[in-house]
Design a protein around this motif. Structure first.
Motif, PDB file in Angstrom:
ATOM      1  N   LEU A 118       0.832  -1.194   0.000  1.00 13.23           N
ATOM      2  CA  LEU A 118       0.000   0.000   0.000  1.00 13.23           C
ATOM      3  C   LEU A 118       0.869   1.248   0.000  1.00 13.23           C
ATOM      4  CD1 LEU A 118      -2.638  -1.008   2.718  1.00 13.23           C
ATOM      5  CD2 LEU A 118      -2.733  -1.389   0.250  1.00 13.23           C
ATOM      6  N   SER A 119       0.340   2.293  -0.638  1.00  8.73           N
ATOM      7  CA  SER A 119       1.022   3.582  -0.567  1.00  8.73           C
ATOM      8  C   SER A 119       0.861   4.139   0.845  1.00  8.73           C
ATOM      9  CB  SER A 119       0.431   4.550  -1.589  1.00  8.73           C
ATOM     10  OG  SER A 119      -0.904   4.866  -1.242  1.00  8.73           O
ATOM     11  N   PRO A 120       1.762   5.045   1.283  1.00  7.40           N
ATOM     12  CA  PRO A 120       1.644   5.589   2.648  1.00  7.40           C
ATOM     13  C   PRO A 120       0.281   6.219   2.931  1.00  7.40           C
ATOM     14  CG  PRO A 120       3.778   6.141   1.720  1.00  7.40           C
ATOM     15  CD  PRO A 120       2.982   5.511   0.611  1.00  7.40           C
ATOM     16  N   ILE A 121      -0.254   6.987   1.990  1.00  3.79           N
ATOM     17  CA  ILE A 121      -1.525   7.659   2.255  1.00  3.79           C
ATOM     18  C   ILE A 121      -2.677   6.648   2.315  1.00  3.79           C
ATOM     19  CG2 ILE A 121      -2.037   8.176  -0.180  1.00  3.79           C
ATOM     20  CD1 ILE A 121      -3.181  10.868   0.816  1.00  3.79           C
ATOM     21  N   GLU A 122      -2.621   5.607   1.504  1.00  2.00           N
ATOM     22  CA  GLU A 122      -3.672   4.590   1.566  1.00  2.00           C
ATOM     23  C   GLU A 122      -3.583   3.809   2.878  1.00  2.00           C
ATOM     24  OE1 GLU A 122      -5.407   0.696  -0.872  1.00  2.00           O
ATOM     25  OE2 GLU A 122      -3.751   1.876  -1.708  1.00  2.00           O
ATOM     26  N   ARG A 123      -2.372   3.492   3.290  1.00  2.00           N
ATOM     27  CA  ARG A 123      -2.197   2.772   4.561  1.00  2.00           C
ATOM     28  C   ARG A 123      -2.711   3.600   5.732  1.00  2.00           C
ATOM     29  NH1 ARG A 123       2.794   1.982   3.943  1.00  2.00           N
ATOM     30  NH2 ARG A 123       3.537   3.753   5.174  1.00  2.00           N
ATOM     31  N   ASP A 124      -2.376   4.891   5.745  1.00  2.00           N
ATOM     32  CA  ASP A 124      -2.847   5.757   6.831  1.00  2.00           C
ATOM     33  C   ASP A 124      -4.362   5.943   6.772  1.00  2.00           C
ATOM     34  OD1 ASP A 124      -0.237   5.984   7.618  1.00  2.00           O
ATOM     35  OD2 ASP A 124       0.090   7.960   6.709  1.00  2.00           O
ATOM     36  N   TYR A 125      -4.905   6.022   5.571  1.00  2.00           N
ATOM     37  CA  TYR A 125      -6.355   6.172   5.433  1.00  2.00           C
ATOM     38  C   TYR A 125      -7.075   4.952   5.992  1.00  2.00           C
ATOM     39  CZ  TYR A 125     -10.960   6.233   3.277  1.00  2.00           C
ATOM     40  OH  TYR A 125     -12.318   6.176   3.074  1.00  2.00           O
ATOM     41  N   ARG A 126      -6.613   3.775   5.651  1.00  2.00           N
ATOM     42  CA  ARG A 126      -7.251   2.556   6.147  1.00  2.00           C
ATOM     43  C   ARG A 126      -7.172   2.497   7.676  1.00  2.00           C
ATOM     44  NH1 ARG A 126      -8.215  -1.483   2.301  1.00  2.00           N
ATOM     45  NH2 ARG A 126      -7.371  -1.076   0.226  1.00  2.00           N
ATOM     46  N   ALA A 127      -6.022   2.873   8.220  1.00  2.00           N
ATOM     47  CA  ALA A 127      -5.874   2.843   9.678  1.00  2.00           C
ATOM     48  C   ALA A 127      -6.841   3.825  10.345  1.00  2.00           C
ATOM     49  CB  ALA A 127      -4.430   3.171  10.055  1.00  2.00           C
ATOM     50  N   ALA A 128      -7.022   4.982   9.737  1.00  2.00           N
ATOM     51  CA  ALA A 128      -7.946   5.968  10.303  1.00  2.00           C
ATOM     52  C   ALA A 128      -9.383   5.473  10.233  1.00  2.00           C
ATOM     53  CB  ALA A 128      -7.809   7.298   9.555  1.00  2.00           C
ATOM     54  N   MET A 129      -9.777   4.888   9.097  1.00  2.00           N
ATOM     55  CA  MET A 129     -11.157   4.443   8.929  1.00  2.00           C
ATOM     56  C   MET A 129     -11.480   3.237   9.802  1.00  2.00           C
ATOM     57  SD  MET A 129     -12.502   6.687   7.070  1.00  2.00           S
ATOM     58  CE  MET A 129     -14.104   5.891   6.961  1.00  2.00           C
ATOM     59  N   ASP A 130     -10.460   2.500  10.241  1.00  5.53           N
ATOM     60  CA  ASP A 130     -10.706   1.386  11.163  1.00  5.53           C
ATOM     61  C   ASP A 130     -11.297   1.870  12.488  1.00  5.53           C
ATOM     62  OD1 ASP A 130      -9.904  -0.578   9.416  1.00  5.53           O
ATOM     63  OD2 ASP A 130      -7.842  -0.675  10.156  1.00  5.53           O
ATOM     64  N   ARG A 131     -11.171   3.158  12.795  1.00  8.10           N
ATOM     65  CA  ARG A 131     -11.678   3.706  14.057  1.00  8.10           C
ATOM     66  C   ARG A 131     -13.124   4.191  13.964  1.00  8.10           C
ATOM     67  NH1 ARG A 131      -6.615   7.487  16.149  1.00  8.10           N
ATOM     68  NH2 ARG A 131      -4.940   6.011  15.672  1.00  8.10           N
ATOM     69  N   GLU A 132     -13.689   4.142  12.755  1.00 11.41           N
ATOM     70  CA  GLU A 132     -15.015   4.758  12.556  1.00 11.41           C
ATOM     71  C   GLU A 132     -16.072   4.139  13.453  1.00 11.41           C
ATOM     72  OE1 GLU A 132     -18.368   5.463   9.054  1.00 11.41           O
ATOM     73  OE2 GLU A 132     -16.481   4.453   8.580  1.00 11.41           O
ATOM     74  N   GLN A 133     -16.158   2.825  13.500  1.00  8.52           N
ATOM     75  CA  GLN A 133     -17.225   2.176  14.262  1.00  8.52           C
ATOM     76  C   GLN A 133     -17.107   2.453  15.759  1.00  8.52           C
ATOM     77  OE1 GLN A 133     -19.904   0.679  12.995  1.00  8.52           O
ATOM     78  NE2 GLN A 133     -19.096   1.239  10.973  1.00  8.52           N
TER      79      GLN A 133
END
Length: 203
Positions: A118-133
């Motif tokens: 994954l690109s850095p921004i995609e990796r960080d985005y996925r990590a951030a969205m994991d907190r949504e719930q």
């Protein structure tokens, strides 16, 4: 008043048959001509380049009233390739970019484990969205930190599209995050008020 000979009857029959054959031949020629013209017109309409108005009308039809922009992806590309100076090009470009961000969002949801780097921004985005719930406010904070870490630089590449997706998610989750913070503050205020009452009672 006169006798009709067999030769005259034969000549009349021959003339009648010739007239009928001539009419049938004319009808066949007219029908063949009409079919050829219809095929030619259909081919011309099919293969001629669509005008800006035709492309725009098709795009608007598919992107309003709940339509799917993916149905007119090729029309958007042709409009932007051939009519970039058209006053409506900016609107079409916005629709086309939004469609690409939609595709990126679907990819981020459904390709959780692909084995690719994954690109850095995609990796960080996925990590951030994991907190949504668990916590919309924590998710928004992580997205805002990601936005600060990867400031928008314009352009049309993947990183720029990820930036658009980050801003979209911040806008979507903002009200939920604000409500969560309000509820947290209300609980803190209640706890402080309860502690103050206990302190008074203790005194």
């Amino acid at each position: 008043s006169r006798h009709t000979t067999l030769a005259e009857i034969d000549r009349a029959d021959a003339a009648r048959r010739a007239a009928e054959e001539s009419r049938e031949s004319a009808w066949r020629w007219a029908l063949a001509t009409a079919i050829a013209v219809a095929v030619a017109l259909a081919g011309w309409r099919m293969f001629r380049p669509r005008t800006a108005d035709e492309l725009y009308a098709r795009i608007r039809e598919a992107t309003t009233d709940g339509g799917d922009p993916r149905d007119v992806e090729s029309e958007m590309s042709r409009f932007l390739d051939r009519h970039r100076d058209d006053p409506r090009a900016a609107e079409v470009a916005t629709l086309e970019r939004s469609m690409r961000v939609d595709r990126l969002e679907r990819r981020s949801r459904h390709q959780r484990r692909t084995g690719r780097l994954l690109s850095p921004i995609e990796r960080d985005y996925r990590a951030a969205m994991d907190r949504e719930q668990a916590s919309p406010s924590a998710c928004v904070e992580a997205l805002e930190a990601l936005q600060a870490l990867h400031p928008p630089g314009g352009g049309d590449g993947d990183d720029a599209l990820w930036g658009d997706l980050v801003r979209r998610q911040i806008a979507r989750l903002g009200p939920l995050a604000a409500e969560e913070r309000r509820q947290d503050q209300a609980r803190i205020d209640d706890a402080l008020a309860g502690a103050a009452r206990l302190a008074v009672e203790a005194d």
